[in-house]
Design an enzyme around this catalytic site. Structure first.
Site, PDB file in Angstrom:
ATOM      1  N   ASP A  36       0.828  -1.206   0.000  1.00  0.00           N
ATOM      2  CA  ASP A  36       0.000   0.000   0.000  1.00  0.00           C
ATOM      3  C   ASP A  36       0.870   1.267   0.000  1.00  0.00           C
ATOM      4  OD1 ASP A  36      -2.858   0.925   0.458  1.00  0.00           O
ATOM      5  OD2 ASP A  36      -1.886   1.930   2.147  1.00  0.00           O
ATOM      6  N   GLU A  86      13.974 -15.689   0.707  1.00  0.00           N
ATOM      7  CA  GLU A  86      14.261 -16.774   1.667  1.00  0.00           C
ATOM      8  C   GLU A  86      13.302 -17.942   1.451  1.00  0.00           C
ATOM      9  OE1 GLU A  86      13.703 -14.927   5.509  1.00  0.00           O
ATOM     10  OE2 GLU A  86      15.403 -13.573   5.193  1.00  0.00           O
TER      11      GLU A  86
HETATM   12  C1  GLC Z   1      -4.210   3.021  -0.692  1.00  0.00           C
HETATM   13  C2  GLC Z   1      -5.434   2.144  -0.554  1.00  0.00           C
HETATM   14  C3  GLC Z   1      -6.570   2.993  -0.074  1.00  0.00           C
HETATM   15  C4  GLC Z   1      -6.204   3.578   1.269  1.00  0.00           C
HETATM   16  C5  GLC Z   1      -4.895   4.348   1.200  1.00  0.00           C
HETATM   17  C6  GLC Z   1      -4.355   4.635   2.560  1.00  0.00           C
HETATM   18  O1  GLC Z   1      -4.342   3.971  -1.691  1.00  0.00           O
HETATM   19  O2  GLC Z   1      -5.697   1.494  -1.769  1.00  0.00           O
HETATM   20  O3  GLC Z   1      -7.757   2.246   0.024  1.00  0.00           O
HETATM   21  O4  GLC Z   1      -7.223   4.438   1.686  1.00  0.00           O
HETATM   22  O5  GLC Z   1      -3.903   3.606   0.534  1.00  0.00           O
HETATM   23  O6  GLC Z   1      -3.912   3.457   3.178  1.00  0.00           O
END
Ligand code: GLC
Length: 549
Positions: free
Chosen positions: A213, A264
């Site tokens: 993310d 790993e």
């Molecule tokens: C990314 C995710 C989104 C989230 C953001 C903060 O863009 O896809 O859903 O709100 O990160 O974590």
């Protein structure tokens, strides 16, 4: 020769990955929230659909300030969604069905409920605990103004002031997203070590890969003086390697270390970066020394238009050839307006995926039938391309965005932080309809945590399963055929007399023709393997794709 073999280290290169938003997929215990046993119970559905892997959005303990992207404990399961034993049972069922498992890792920020953040609040100014985040004194006479004017992604300032342990108003901390999502300080060794621990924890449990993310935000230079917001911006695809928080070169040190962790394992664990960066700076995220793959979101922000699609496809194939990774094709995910709806908007309103700009009212202007026809055509085009395709739950039903969620039912922080000016992303996160009747359309035995509209009945899995012409059956046939036809990661363009047609051939004689226009066009000789729309006269209707051999 079929190159895709899920038993090899390269299984991900041309995989079809199905994204599950766990709270909205299937509810096994009737609390209105989807859960891990619910996913386990639907493994036969995923197997019959023919996907190679599932990616689960966060299922970790969370206060749900941002749909689970505010993680309170990275190595556990939200009790509302199940237990670690439920996770193991789900993983075993997926693997027994030949489906790989990818989980979401959220390293840029924790939840404000995370034990580190709670410790930082309690420990006070200047403490080691505070140093794990980005705490600053405020400006102004009493420190009651934020350290700078930066704005957060969901609206409002990127800083929030805390009360010190003695109850007095105190320092401010940085949060690039909601205020319940404090940004971590990635210069800290203990932060790095803890995330490597998390990657091993899930890898040891049999997870095959990770979706990372906001991968481009981890490293920051917060030395003063701060650049003003007008200069740093937000979400712009910067070319400045000295940008204070986006796409700094040092971020790749983190991923090189993670690659060692992934390697790993046998086969090595895979990873895909969610990095909204300038296209010329995507390569290091996707490289084999880094995460190995990166999302290309270009089609999400494209019009439904032949020349734009061609340019994007050509560019991305070139880029993946340079890094040695494979391309990633995406039309929908949990952050954007569903593509069946986008493509039904009149020209000029745009088919791009800015869910946050699609106010509820725009839904009156959606031509749902045109949107679905184009969505089917575009998905078939994507599935014929070299590389991997990411599908989002419900798109296989041709599901539309839900536009009319009442204010009191909304959950997305965007809605609250913009005081309703932007509706946010709840409309693509409404729990799936599994049956045409019954409470929550078979999602669970009771309600659904976001209200489902009456028209969901027509898109239910059970209804579409019985309809040979349904979108669900098209996806099933397309995925089965793709499994047979998929070969080396190359394509040759076929020039067609009509500028609205995009056509190409894959090794082995698999040809795909998409008509982005509205008038039917001629097709060459050959066997039609699959069509997104029926055509009686052997021509290709508008808004349609055929696969031929
Ligand atoms: C990314 C995710 C989104 C989230 C953001 C903060 O863009 O896809 O859903 O709100 O990160 O974590």
């Amino acid at each position: 020769m079929v190159l895709k073999d899920l038993g090899t280290a390269d299984w991900w290169r041309q995989a079809v990955v199905y994204q599950i938003y766990p709270r909205s997929f299937s509810d096994s215990d009737g609390d209105g929230i989807g859960d891990l046993p619910g996913i386990t119970s639907r493994v036969p559905y995923l197997r019959d659909l023919g996907v190679d892997a599932v990616w689960l959005s966060p299922f970790y303990p969370s206060e749900l300030a941002d749909g689970g992207y505010d993680v309170a404990d990275y190595r556990n399961v939200d009790p509302r969604l199940g237990t670690l034993d439920d996770f193991d049972a789900m993983s075993a069922a997926l693997h027994a069905a030949g489906i790989k498992l990818i989980v979401d890792i959220v390293p840029n920020h924790t939840s404000d409920q995370h034990e580190w953040f709670q410790a930082a609040l309690a420990a006070g100014r200047g403490s080691d605990e505070r140093d794990r985040y980005h705490f600053f004194e405020g400006k102004g006479e009493n420190g009651d103004e934020p350290p700078n004017d930066w704005q957060s992604h969901f609206g409002g300032p990127a800083w929030h002031r805390v009360d010190e342990p003695d109850g007095t108003p105190g320092q401010w901390y940085l949060h690039m997203f909601a205020r319940e999502q404090p940004d971590l300080n990635w210069e800290r060794d203990d932060v790095r070590a803890d995330f490597e621990h998390t990657l091993r924890f899930w890898s040891d449990r049999g997870v095959d890969g990770f979706r990372i993310d906001v991968a481009h935000y981890l490293r920051k230079d917060l030395s003063e003086p701060f650049a003003p917001f007008a200069v740093v911006g937000l979400g712009e695809l910067t070319l400045n390697p000295d940008h204070p928080f986006s796409d700094r070169d040092e971020v790749h040190e983190i991923y090189r270390a993670w690659r060692k962790v992934f390697d790993e394992y046998t086969p090595p664990r895979t990873a895909v970066a969610e990095a909204w960066v300038h296209k010329t700076r995507l390569a290091p995220y996707a490289s084999a020394e880094g995460l190995g793959q990166a999302f290309n979101f270009d089609l999400l922000v494209s019009e439904f238009e032949a020349s734009q699609f061609r340019e994007i496809i050509e560019e991305n194939l070139e880029r993946s050839a340079e890094t040695g990774s494979s391309s990633t094709w995406v039309l929908s995910n949990h952050d954007v307006t569903r593509h069946a709806t986008r493509y039904g908007l009149p020209a000029g309103l745009g088919h791009h995926a800015a869910a946050w700009t699609l106010a509820g009212g725009a839904h009156d202007e959606v031509d749902t039938a045109v949107g679905e026809a184009r969505a089917r055509a575009a998905t078939m085009l994507l599935l014929a391309l070299p590389g991997s395709t990411y599908l989002y739950q419900g798109e296989e039903l041709g599901l539309h965005e839900v536009g009319d969620i009442p204010a009191q039912s909304r959950q997305d922080p965007t809605f609250f932080r913009t005081e309703g000016k932007e509706v946010g992303r709840d409309g693509c996160r409404v729990p799936l309809p599994w049956s045409g009747t019954g409470s929550s359309f078979g999602f669970g035995s009771d309600g659904a945590h976001l209200p489902q509209p009456a028209w969901f009945a027509d898109y239910a899995v059970a209804v579409e399963a019985d309809d040979a012409a349904s979108t669900l059956n098209l996806y099933r046939r397309a995925l089965a055929l793709r499994g047979e036809l998929q070969t080396a990661e190359t394509l040759t363009w076929i020039e067609h007399p009509s500028a609205s047609v995009l056509a190409f051939e894959r090794p082995g004689g698999w040809r795909s023709f998409t008509n982005f226009g509205s008038e039917p066009v001629d097709l060459p000789e050959g066997e039609i393997l699959l069509a997104s729309t029926d055509s009686a006269d052997g021509r290709l209707p508008g808004n349609a794709t055929v696969w031929m051999r």
